[in-house]
Design a protein around this motif. Structure first.
Motif, PDB file in Angstrom:
ATOM      1  N   GLY A   1      46.668  55.548  10.273  1.00 17.49           N
ATOM      2  CA  GLY A   1      46.302  54.426   9.407  1.00 17.49           C
ATOM      3  C   GLY A   1      45.051  53.689   9.854  1.00 17.49           C
ATOM      4  O   GLY A   1      44.510  52.871   9.104  1.00 17.49           O
TER       5      GLY A   1
ATOM      6  N   PRO B   1      41.851  54.692  10.417  1.00 16.30           N
ATOM      7  CA  PRO B   1      40.679  54.898   9.540  1.00 16.30           C
ATOM      8  C   PRO B   1      40.916  54.415   8.107  1.00 16.30           C
ATOM      9  O   PRO B   1      39.956  54.021   7.434  1.00 16.30           O
ATOM     10  CB  PRO B   1      40.463  56.417   9.562  1.00 16.30           C
ATOM     11  N   LEU B   2      42.164  54.448   7.646  1.00 16.17           N
ATOM     12  CA  LEU B   2      42.432  53.958   6.281  1.00 16.17           C
ATOM     13  C   LEU B   2      42.052  52.484   6.176  1.00 16.17           C
ATOM     14  O   LEU B   2      41.548  52.028   5.144  1.00 16.17           O
ATOM     15  CB  LEU B   2      43.909  54.137   5.918  1.00 16.17           C
TER      16      LEU B   2
ATOM     17  N   VAL C   1      39.661  51.020   7.533  1.00 11.43           N
ATOM     18  CA  VAL C   1      38.206  50.923   7.319  1.00 11.43           C
ATOM     19  C   VAL C   1      37.913  50.979   5.818  1.00 11.43           C
ATOM     20  O   VAL C   1      37.128  50.183   5.293  1.00 11.43           O
ATOM     21  CB  VAL C   1      37.459  52.067   8.051  1.00 11.43           C
ATOM     22  N   GLY C   2      38.556  51.927   5.129  1.00 17.73           N
ATOM     23  CA  GLY C   2      38.316  52.076   3.693  1.00 17.73           C
ATOM     24  C   GLY C   2      38.818  50.889   2.893  1.00 17.73           C
ATOM     25  O   GLY C   2      38.171  50.450   1.931  1.00 17.73           O
ATOM     26  N   VAL C   3      39.966  50.357   3.298  1.00 15.58           N
ATOM     27  CA  VAL C   3      40.500  49.176   2.604  1.00 15.58           C
ATOM     28  C   VAL C   3      39.558  47.994   2.830  1.00 15.58           C
ATOM     29  O   VAL C   3      39.170  47.296   1.884  1.00 15.58           O
ATOM     30  CB  VAL C   3      41.931  48.856   3.090  1.00 15.58           C
TER      31      VAL C   3
ATOM     32  N   LEU D   1      36.441  48.096   3.619  1.00 14.75           N
ATOM     33  CA  LEU D   1      35.157  48.363   2.959  1.00 14.75           C
ATOM     34  C   LEU D   1      35.238  48.014   1.473  1.00 14.75           C
ATOM     35  O   LEU D   1      34.324  47.381   0.925  1.00 14.75           O
ATOM     36  CB  LEU D   1      34.804  49.841   3.147  1.00 14.75           C
ATOM     37  N   SER D   2      36.331  48.404   0.830  1.00 17.33           N
ATOM     38  CA  SER D   2      36.419  48.101  -0.600  1.00 17.33           C
ATOM     39  C   SER D   2      36.572  46.601  -0.839  1.00 17.33           C
ATOM     40  O   SER D   2      36.009  46.065  -1.794  1.00 17.33           O
ATOM     41  CB  SER D   2      37.545  48.907  -1.264  1.00 17.33           C
TER      42      SER D   2
ATOM     43  N   GLU E   1      36.478  56.293  16.115  1.00 16.64           N
ATOM     44  CA  GLU E   1      35.631  56.389  14.922  1.00 16.64           C
ATOM     45  C   GLU E   1      35.813  55.162  14.034  1.00 16.64           C
ATOM     46  O   GLU E   1      34.845  54.587  13.527  1.00 16.64           O
ATOM     47  CB  GLU E   1      35.971  57.664  14.139  1.00 16.64           C
TER      48      GLU E   1
ATOM     49  N   MET F   1      33.246  51.983  13.074  1.00 13.70           N
ATOM     50  CA  MET F   1      32.789  51.778  11.692  1.00 13.70           C
ATOM     51  C   MET F   1      33.127  50.368  11.205  1.00 13.70           C
ATOM     52  O   MET F   1      32.320  49.719  10.535  1.00 13.70           O
ATOM     53  CB  MET F   1      33.408  52.844  10.773  1.00 13.70           C
TER      54      MET F   1
ATOM     55  N   TRP G   1      29.973  47.671  10.236  1.00 15.18           N
ATOM     56  CA  TRP G   1      29.891  47.180   8.852  1.00 15.18           C
ATOM     57  C   TRP G   1      30.485  45.775   8.696  1.00 15.18           C
ATOM     58  O   TRP G   1      30.623  45.280   7.580  1.00 15.18           O
ATOM     59  CB  TRP G   1      30.579  48.167   7.903  1.00 15.18           C
TER      60      TRP G   1
END
Lengths: 319, 325
Positions: free
Chosen positions: A119, A121-122, A124-126, A128-129, A155, A159, A163
């Motif tokens: 979870g 890396p997930l 990061v995507g949450v 980011l959005s 990683e 990230m 960001w």
């Protein structure tokens, strides 16, 4: 810290709910009513409750295989959780996920995870959005000490940092990755030291002190929400039970477990609230009894719920 | 119609979808100013900015995780993994997370993402930059696998992939990037799961994917000169697979040659052959199914060895002649 009664009462009640939920499912497993395995977080309730209570309802969490506490703290419907444990159609995942994959999408719990570190890396995507959509919501990503040695940890934290994402990473250091102690798995004293390597703030707190966790999490949440970027918050705690149901406990001593049990996060918090006159002993007992009733009702709901229809087995693979 | 390269067709699909839907964004290594390792996204960062054409560190697991997490939130990320070989590094996020979250959560979440990645050999880049790993992804429930062979298909299939609510592995081919073909001026999509008969014929069916399609079409011209009329079927998407178009062709010709670049053992050709054998089309076969595929070896560096590893036009001609015999 001046204790706010309303918040303290809600936190203590949630900790009882988590404890009694897990003791109950442990018992259901022993009686053969739960299929598969489970990973109990008994002894870690302060870490889950202290962290999640620093969030707003509209914030998100990503949880772990040891995630019952996060799920309940985020406000999950106990009936739907219990039904998922029993593999019922009424469960959060219609009986397809079980203990290790409970998600409450509406409640903004984006799910537990069967892969250690899966979870991270997930998040990061949450994050980011959320940032791209310019909301002021944040995401809290949980993981354990074991996950901090996964490559994905490196990683993802990098990230999130470069960001400046609205993420709070909570590392629940419960001393063991299955049987591997943190003393053997890390050359550093505190996992939060790794935050330095990513240019983010790292904080280590007593994960058995719910108020200490809450205060540190609140600061991290404020930082994330105000554009200050991610934090690595390490909660030092201990799991009383084995890793999962296969654990023969060959790697630690009874004395060690007993020593940690004397620092029971629920008992510590209850005693503090009594000492400082925030609640009475009778009130505390009442919260515990209420939690017991909630869990007992959930067991009845789950038992009386229908099994999934085998004809629906192919549903949900593709949207 | 206008003439453009395969790479330009991919870029045009990306650009048009980014204009149409602001939840679409690109994420990957060097996709911004550099334009991606093969220049496919070149120029898009100038039009859409660094937020929506997002360069990442060299972190494939991080890229796939970021794309999956964003997709869970309703975004439509298009991630690029620079070489298909590097999808190995992102495998947990792809196979355990993106593919399975929806099912594990009882159908209550969606993961609308596209992973674009160039596969295939022929560039002299040897065993870490040349693999065709599509069969791995075909095997995973929850993923879709697309392999376009022409600029027209590349654009139409990519638009459909971006609009799809599932994780789609979109396999481009390095040797196809510079190939040209007609692409409509107006918007169009090609539904995933529709094969295309690239050439009609009556003597045998050749099922081919990606780079094998132009090679098979060239072989078919040679074969035509020798009195053999080949029908060429390009599945275009391996998952979902348009079985009906393949079966229909097999029933017509009675002979099947399957050509792909990936290693033969466990390759997508095995699945296609098995589907034919399991179907009514089996009753129409006049000869055993023949598979022409990559040798079961890592991709070699040496030019001649690299060429030898993968079916070439002359290999296809020879195999077809023997099959029709």
């Amino acid at each position: 810290m001046k204790l706010k009664r309303e918040l303290c009462v809600r936190m203590l009640s949630k900790m009882y709910e988590i404890r009694i939920f897990e003791e109950t499912v442990d018992d259901l497993f022993a009686r053969g009513l739960v299929h598969g395995t489970m990973h109990l977080s008994i002894g870690q309730e302060a870490s889950a409750v202290g962290s999640v209570f620093a969030l707003r309802d509209e914030d998100y969490i990503l949880s772990t295989h040891r995630g019952h506490g996060h799920c309940i703290a985020k406000g999950a419907d106990i009936n739907l959780m219990m039904a998922e444990f029993l593999g019922k159609e009424t469960g959060y995942c219609r009986g397809r996920g079980g203990s290790m994959h409970i998600a409450d999408i509406e409640g903004r719990n984006l799910g537990a995870n069967g892969v250690v570190g899966g979870g991270i890396p997930l998040a990061v995507g949450v994050g980011l959005s959320l940032k791209m959509r310019q909301t002021d919501e944040i995401v809290m990503g949980f993981f354990g000490d074991g996950a901090a040695n996964q490559g994905a940890f490196h990683e993802a934290l990098n990230m999130a940092a470069i960001w400046t994402l609205p993420v709070v990473y909570v590392c629940e250091n419960n001393q063991y990755g299955m049987s591997m102690s943190t003393n053997r798995a890390f050359k550093i004293e505190r996992i939060a030291q790794r935050a330095d390597g990513y240019g983010m703030v790292g904080v280590t707190v007593d994960g058995n002190d719910v108020l200490e966790v809450y205060e540190a999490a609140a600061k991290a949440v404020d930082r994330a929400r105000s554009g200050g970027g991610p934090t690595l918050l390490e909660c030092v705690t201990y799991r009383w039970k084995g890793h999962s149901k296969s654990d023969q406990e060959r790697y630690r001593t009874k004395d060690e477990i007993e020593a940690w049990k004397r620092r029971d996060p629920i008992k510590l918090f209850r005693e503090r609230l009594l000492t400082e006159g925030v609640i009475t002993d009778q009130e505390a007992a009442g919260f515990e009894e209420q939690a017991s009733r909630t869990i007992a009702e959930a067991v009845e709901f789950a038992k009386s719920s229908a099994e999934p229809d085998p004809d629906t087995i192919l549903e949900g693979v593709y949207a | 119609m206008k003439e453009m390269t395969y790479a330009e067709a991919v870029r045009e699909a990306l650009r048009e979808e980014m204009i149409r839907d602001d939840s679409v964004f690109l994420i990957g290594e060097d996709v911004g100013t550099y334009g991606g390792a093969f220049g496919v996204s070149y120029g898009l960062v100038d039009e859409f900015g660094e937020d929506r054409v997002r360069d990442t560190p060299i972190s494939e697991a991080g890229i796939m995780g970021a794309a999956t997490g964003a997709a869970l939130m309703g975004m439509r990320p298009v991630a690029e993994i620079m070489f298909m070989d590097f999808t190995t590094i992102a495998m947990d996020q792809l196979v355990n997370q993106a593919a399975k979250l929806r099912f594990m959560f009882g159908g209550k979440a969606k993961v609308p993402l596209v992973l674009r990645t160039p596969g295939g050999s022929g560039t002299g880049a040897a065993a870490h930059h040349s693999q065709s790993l599509e069969a791995w992804f075909v095997h995973v429930p929850g993923l879709k696998v697309v392999m376009p062979s022409t600029p027209y298909d590349a654009k139409g299939l990519l638009v459909a992939s971006i609009r799809d609510d599932n994780p789609v592995i979109f396999v481009e081919h390095k040797l196809l990037y510079k190939t040209k073909g007609p692409v409509p001026e107006e918007e169009y999509t090609i539904p995933l799961g529709t094969a295309d008969v690239k050439r009609t014929g009556r003597d045998l069916t050749i099922v081919a994917t990606s780079i094998m399609v132009p090679r098979v079409l060239a072989a078919a011209e040679t074969l035509a000169g020798q009195g053999i009329d080949a029908e060429v079927v390009d599945p275009r998407t391996l998952k979902p697979l348009d079985e009906e178009t393949i079966f229909k062709s097999v029933i017509k010709t009675g002979r099947v040659l399957i050509a792909h670049e990936a290693c033969k053992t466990g390759g997508a050709g095995a699945e296609i052959a098995a589907r034919i054998v399991e179907s009514d089309a089996f009753n129409y076969l006049d000869a055993p199914i023949v598979r022409l595929a990559g040798l079961d070896i890592p991709v070699p560096y040496n030019r001649n060895l690299e060429r030898r590893m993968v079916p070439q036009v002359e290999d296809i001609v020879a195999a077809a002649r023997e099959l029709v015999g």
